[in-house]
Enzyme design. Sequence first.
Site, PDB file in Angstrom:
ATOM      1  N   SER A 408      47.942  47.008  38.269  1.00  7.51           N
ATOM      2  CA  SER A 408      46.482  46.960  38.153  1.00  7.51           C
ATOM      3  C   SER A 408      46.071  46.309  36.852  1.00  7.51           C
ATOM      4  CB  SER A 408      45.919  48.389  38.173  1.00  7.51           C
ATOM      5  OG  SER A 408      46.206  48.999  39.391  1.00  7.51           O
ATOM      6  N   HIS A 429      47.660  43.354  44.694  1.00  7.77           N
ATOM      7  CA  HIS A 429      47.030  44.529  44.093  1.00  7.77           C
ATOM      8  C   HIS A 429      46.334  45.321  45.183  1.00  7.77           C
ATOM      9  CE1 HIS A 429      43.753  46.413  41.388  1.00  7.77           C
ATOM     10  NE2 HIS A 429      44.830  47.182  41.394  1.00  7.77           N
ATOM     11  N   GLU A 441      43.805  42.506  46.384  1.00  5.65           N
ATOM     12  CA  GLU A 441      43.592  41.340  45.524  1.00  5.65           C
ATOM     13  C   GLU A 441      44.918  40.606  45.461  1.00  5.65           C
ATOM     14  OE1 GLU A 441      42.113  43.342  41.954  1.00  5.65           O
ATOM     15  OE2 GLU A 441      40.178  42.365  42.214  1.00  5.65           O
ATOM     16  N   ASN A 479      38.579  45.580  38.957  1.00  2.61           N
ATOM     17  CA  ASN A 479      38.667  46.514  37.824  1.00  2.61           C
ATOM     18  C   ASN A 479      38.013  45.947  36.571  1.00  2.61           C
ATOM     19  OD1 ASN A 479      39.872  48.500  39.284  1.00  2.61           O
ATOM     20  ND2 ASN A 479      41.969  47.978  38.678  1.00  2.61           N
TER      21      ASN A 479
END
Length: 655
Positions: A408, A429, A441, A479
């Site tokens: 991440s 991800h 992702e 994120n």
Amino acid sequence: MTEPSAVVTFEIRDRVALVGVDHPPVNAISRDVRAGLRDAIARAAADPGVDAVVLFGVGRTFPAGADIREFGKPPASPILFEVCLAIEDGPKPVVAAVAGTALGGGCELALAAHARVASAEAKFAQPEVNLGILPGGGGTQRLPRLVGMAKAIEMNASGKPISAEEARALGLVDEIAAGDLLETAIAHAKSLVGRPLRRTRDLPVPPFDRAAAETQIAAIDERARGQISPGEAARMTLRAADLAFAEGQAAEREVFLRLVASDEAAALRHVFFAEREVAKVAKCEGVAPRPIVRVGVVGAGTMGAGIAVAFADAGYAVTVIETSEAALAAGRDRIDALWARAVASGRLTEAEKAAKLATLALSTDLAALAEADLVVEAVFDDRDVKRDLFAQLADEVRADCILATNTSYLDPNDLAEVVTHPDRFVGLHFFSPANVMRLVEVVDGAATSPETLATALAVAKRLKKLAVVVGVCEGFVGNRIWAAFRRECEFLLEDGALPEAIDAAMEGFGLAMGPFAVFDLSGLDIAWSLRKRKAATRDPNERYVAIADRLCEAGRFGRKTGAGWYAYPDGKKTVDPTVTAIVEAESAVKGIVRRAFSAAEIVDRLVAVMGREGDAILAEGIAARASDIDLVFVNGYGWPPRLGGPMFQAAKRRS
Ligand code: T1G
């Protein structure tokens, strides 16, 4: 005499006019198609050499609906409901020959025909609600007349497809073609010649239980979670029982025009096209993905277990690796528990669960991955741990085995440095729970080859994931924007707002759960350890809010510790005056005079910060489109599609 149009073909075979919609790829009913159909129907009616008409879709499918690209523009005649009336009012039998997917306006064309013949694999649906609207070609009024009120409400409000077989059982389809669809439809049409035409609109709505219908609609409203189109479609369908057809159609048109102009419909159309655009990745243009059969998953913690289940559910041969027999056993239990949940919800039988578990290979030896085509690591998100692992993996797997990191926050380019042939390195991800969350992702690293990227996208598609290609930066797209959002939430706290006010504002805006409730759910300690790791290098001039640190120092890590931004006495989220005091004390330390914020101000400020971070991401080339960023939030962060996404909302506020 009308000339055939470029998008509607006209051919007479054995005194039957074959009218084909030829508007690839899905025979969407554009204005030209509507005009072509109107003209073809008129031509067939006027031609003494024609006894009947068969309406069909050229190529793979019967029309899959109105042309969505025309929405948001002024209506262009003929309007679909007028074409449907022209079909129904005609003097000669019209039979719809349905292959593929008769969706939306396509299904409505079929409903307006005097009979419907379908191929065995054909499907019928009114998915307009997914676009924030309702059937606008008479579907709310005709469908109940053919399939009954309860089923019509369900279909019009859910948008879910039914098979040809179910359609036939319901009376929506008159015949399923055993052989050639067109030939069967022609024979069916000829059998109607000289007989009274069965016009759908003249059929009575079959008797139904009104109280049950009202209950059904109440449940639809409940499940819609703020989206208005399902309830509107359901109620308009129910009105078919009380209105003459013409009145019902006029009422439907009125609701359609109101909904198609709504923010909800604009947002849902945006998401519809965004999901088609996101799959267009320039770097993979013309690049064939490599076949992937055997997949290794290294690490069977929460993420690794979810990833292993996702791959096994998609039919891949999965080998799960852990560091010890105990860790492997624990990982197997996590995987078993995920499938047990599917059994409990009726999505799996015990036997299917056992069969899935039996397909899994489990090992503590990386050598078990010698024949893997792809290996995904989901080990502890620590740089050294991952680099050591990838260095070992590079020695154990084939030189062409694709290596994927689920990290991440680490830099995939940094991880790729330790592997041979880094062109085969990519980021996948996943979002927790990895076997449920649709978003993945796909991180396009500096060394990632077009073939590796194309293969990763093909794998994501087979996993039924929504893949968004992202570049390398801290937090990638989701994120990174979420971190900016969280910072702004904490600025708002220090400036005068409280967690419960911010959560209420964002839930009123449409998010399923306010940010502070989400932070408590995911745990405050993860972000805390990230902040502590970066403390030494933090820019002293950058505004820093220490409220979350105060909570963590007090051991308040969220739900898992019974307290975080909220208290959780007997698990119930409760505003905690201790937190209010901490927030106010931190404002005082900074000498900030706290002020009140309206819900609108909170939403505007948070949407704006997400939009700014998204703009920076686009400027840096980390994402290809603003709509890709929206899909990240719709599919990974609980943004309801009816909001369109943060970039859609930010653009709306700027316009
Ligand atoms: N209008 C315009 N373009 C459409 C379209 C549509 N209805 N459906 C698909 N496309 C484009 C899509 O953007 C893509 O374009 C290409 O076709 C292939 O689509 C009055 C008002 C039919 C199941 O909601 O569900 O009728 O990217 O990648 O995976 O009551 O498309 O190639 O440039 O999705 O094989 C109701 C929407 C409309 C159906 C095929 N109908 N479409 O899936 O291909 S509202 C729908 C789909 C209505 C009436 C109301 C799927 C599909 P490009 P694709 P696919």
